[in-house]
Write an enzyme that holds these catalytic residues in place. Structure first.
Site, short mmCIF file in Angstrom:
data_model
loop_
_atom_site.label_atom_id
_atom_site.label_comp_id
_atom_site.label_asym_id
_atom_site.label_seq_id
_atom_site.Cartn_x
_atom_site.Cartn_y
_atom_site.Cartn_z
N HIS A 44 -6.42 -6.69 -1.53
CA HIS A 44 -5.37 -5.74 -1.19
C HIS A 44 -4.27 -6.39 -0.35
CE1 HIS A 44 -3.98 -1.60 -0.74
NE2 HIS A 44 -3.86 -1.78 0.56
N ASP A 50 -8.72 -5.61 -5.74
CA ASP A 50 -8.28 -4.45 -4.96
C ASP A 50 -8.55 -3.15 -5.71
OD1 ASP A 50 -7.06 -2.69 -3.26
OD2 ASP A 50 -5.01 -3.27 -3.79
N SER A 98 0.85 -1.18 0.00
CA SER A 98 0.00 0.00 0.00
C SER A 98 0.90 1.24 0.00
CB SER A 98 -0.95 -0.04 1.19
OG SER A 98 -2.05 0.79 0.96
#
Length: 501
Positions: A462, A434, A175
């Protein structure tokens, strides 16, 4: 992450990255983190915690101020003295011993004899001064400063462990920290030989309306348990909530277990965003144990055993989803007070053992990234969640003009390359479920001959690749981890070959 309950963002911290529009999604991430800490085995042999005093402003050598940056080291598998170095980069939240013990990068470190490091991001966790949350001090919080921290940390570790030129550094992150992993390789290629960037939104975007659109596409994706009927039910549910809200806001508050009735439009937006977060979190972390999977969510929204024909059917099913959220959390009610949200974000005291992150991350979204998950266009949720409603906090909290945000985001993309990041020998890993893949790199290549590699996992969520593998993983996820390992091993061999020339 390791326990099956914690396969989530597992190594991602508190506010993932991901700029979360509402508070529930952030809380869901924190719950995943807490499950990880509670359930994972913690053989701490070989793990050490340390601090390094970093300059607050690396670009002003006349400024003597510093802050303590926390890090962890795991030497248990290190093949001294020239084994590789795996650097796990912290994101917008605290790090822990688990970041050098658990996850796919830790498994690879054990197999390849690597020294395993985890370093905390400035201003998050314990890596912050007592007055760090004051608005005037937040000016030292930026991704550029964080990358400079990593460069100094590299020098510190190399000196402390007497590392030789034969020690090849590989960085890892997911991320926001995945973006940092890629950018660290791009800005300091002489320090890190290769980088793995999982679910990394390297392209900043002020109005990230595509997030909600991608959530809608996943809700209709039959391969992961979605359907057109499910997406339609979610749309109908939010339309019904808006309709009831217009005539009886108190009933909506009671039905969804709110702590108070909405006092005005701001509270209503908070409620709508929190309800959307339940859906968004389920999609973003599908099958990762955070709340429910897409298949389970759609099962509730399209339950064939219940009566049909009632126009309030979808509304009642959304109420049921909210009840499931409540039953899995420690919250007795759903707080929808916008006034309280602002008050909490304006609080500059450090408490909760350094676990606060919302104020810091909100600042970074205002000054660098945007990432505001709006719902004004094609969106299955409430269109009351607008860019204006999201960005007004920038001026309220920090005195940052809403009109300046587009320029700040544009600078970030110019500095790092945006959709064509200035990186080479970076592996971008993304999942098809995601929503953040829209801001990452999903196609191999690059300009100027600087090729970048990708691993795309069609039915993964994710940062799913970052967790330790388990028998029940989808075949695509197992294959992706194999590909990641092949790239890392290939980089180590390439580095050794270059040194021998």
């Amino acid at each position: 992450m390791l326990s099956s309950l914690t396969r989530c963002v597992l190594l991602l911290l508190l506010f993932i990255n991901s700029a979360e529009a509402g508070r529930l999604l952030g809380k869901m991430k924190q719950r995943a983190r807490d499950l990880l800490l509670q359930n994972a085995e913690r053989p701490l042999e070989g793990v050490k915690e340390g601090r390094i005093h970093q300059q607050l402003d690396h670009f002003n050598h006349l400024d003597p101020r510093t802050f303590p940056q926390r890090f962890f080291v795991n030497e248990a598998s290190w093949r001294r003295p020239d084994g590789p170095v795996f650097l796990f980069i912290g994101g917008e939240g605290p790090i822990s011993e688990l970041d050098v013990l658990a996850g796919h990068h830790a498994d690879m470190a054990r197999q390849l004899g690597a020294l395993l490091l985890a370093v905390e991001h400035r201003f998050y966790g314990d890596s912050i001064n007592p007055d760090g949350l004051e608005t005037e001090n937040l000016s030292d919080l930026s991704s550029q400063q964080a990358l400079a921290d990593l460069a100094v940390f590299h020098q510190h570790i190399s000196s402390s462990f007497n590392l030789s030129r034969s020690s090849t550094w590989i960085s890892f992150g997911g991320s926001y920290s995945g973006s940092l992993s890629a950018w660290f390789r791009g800005k300091f290629p002489q320090l890190v030989f290769g980088a793995v960037a999982s679910s990394a939104p390297v392209r900043a975007q002020l109005d990230f309306s595509a997030y909600s659109k991608e959530v809608g596409l996943s809700l209709r994706n039959e391969a992961v348990g979605g359907s057109l009927k499910c997406l339609a039910a979610v749309r109908d549910a939010f339309s019904a909530v808006e309709a009831v809200m217009g005539v009886n806001a108190g009933r909506v508050a009671e039905d969804f277990g709110c702590c108070q009735s909405p006092k005005g439009p701001d509270d209503q937006i908070e409620l709508m965003q929190n309800l959307a977060d339940i859906i968004m979190g389920s999609v973003q972390y599908n099958e990762e144990g955070v709340l429910m999977s897409i298949a389970e969510l759609c099962g509730v929204m399209t339950n064939q055993s219940e009566a049909h024909g009632d126009e309030m059917e979808a509304y009642r099913r959304l109420v049921q989803l909210a009840q499931i959220y409540h039953s899995s959390s420690e919250e007795t009610c759903l707080d929808i007070s916008h006034e309280k949200t602002v008050k909490d974000l304006m609080d500059t005291t450090l408490h909760h053992s350094g676990r606060r992150a919302a104020r810091q991350w909100t600042y970074q979204t205002c000054t660098e990234f945007g990432f505001y998950q709006t719902c004004e266009a094609s969106c299955p949720f409430s269109r009351t969640v607008t860019l204006r409603s999201q960005t007004q906090l920038c001026s309220t909290l920090f005195g940052i003009s809403q009109h300046s945000l587009a320029g700040r985001v544009a600078f970030t993309n110019a500095y790092y390359g945006g959709a064509e990041p200035h990186t080479h020998r970076v592996l971008y890993v993304n999942g098809g479920v995601d929503p953040w893949k829209e801001l990452s790199v999903v196609r191999a290549g690059g300009r100027g001959g600087e090729a970048q590699s990708v691993v795309f996992i069609e039915d993964a969520a994710h940062c799913a690749d970052m967790a330790r593998g388990r028998v029940t993983d989808r075949r695509s996820l197992k294959k992706a981890r194999q590909e990641i390992e092949e790239h890392v091993v290939g980089w180590l061999k390439m580095a050794a070959l270059e040194r021998s020339v």
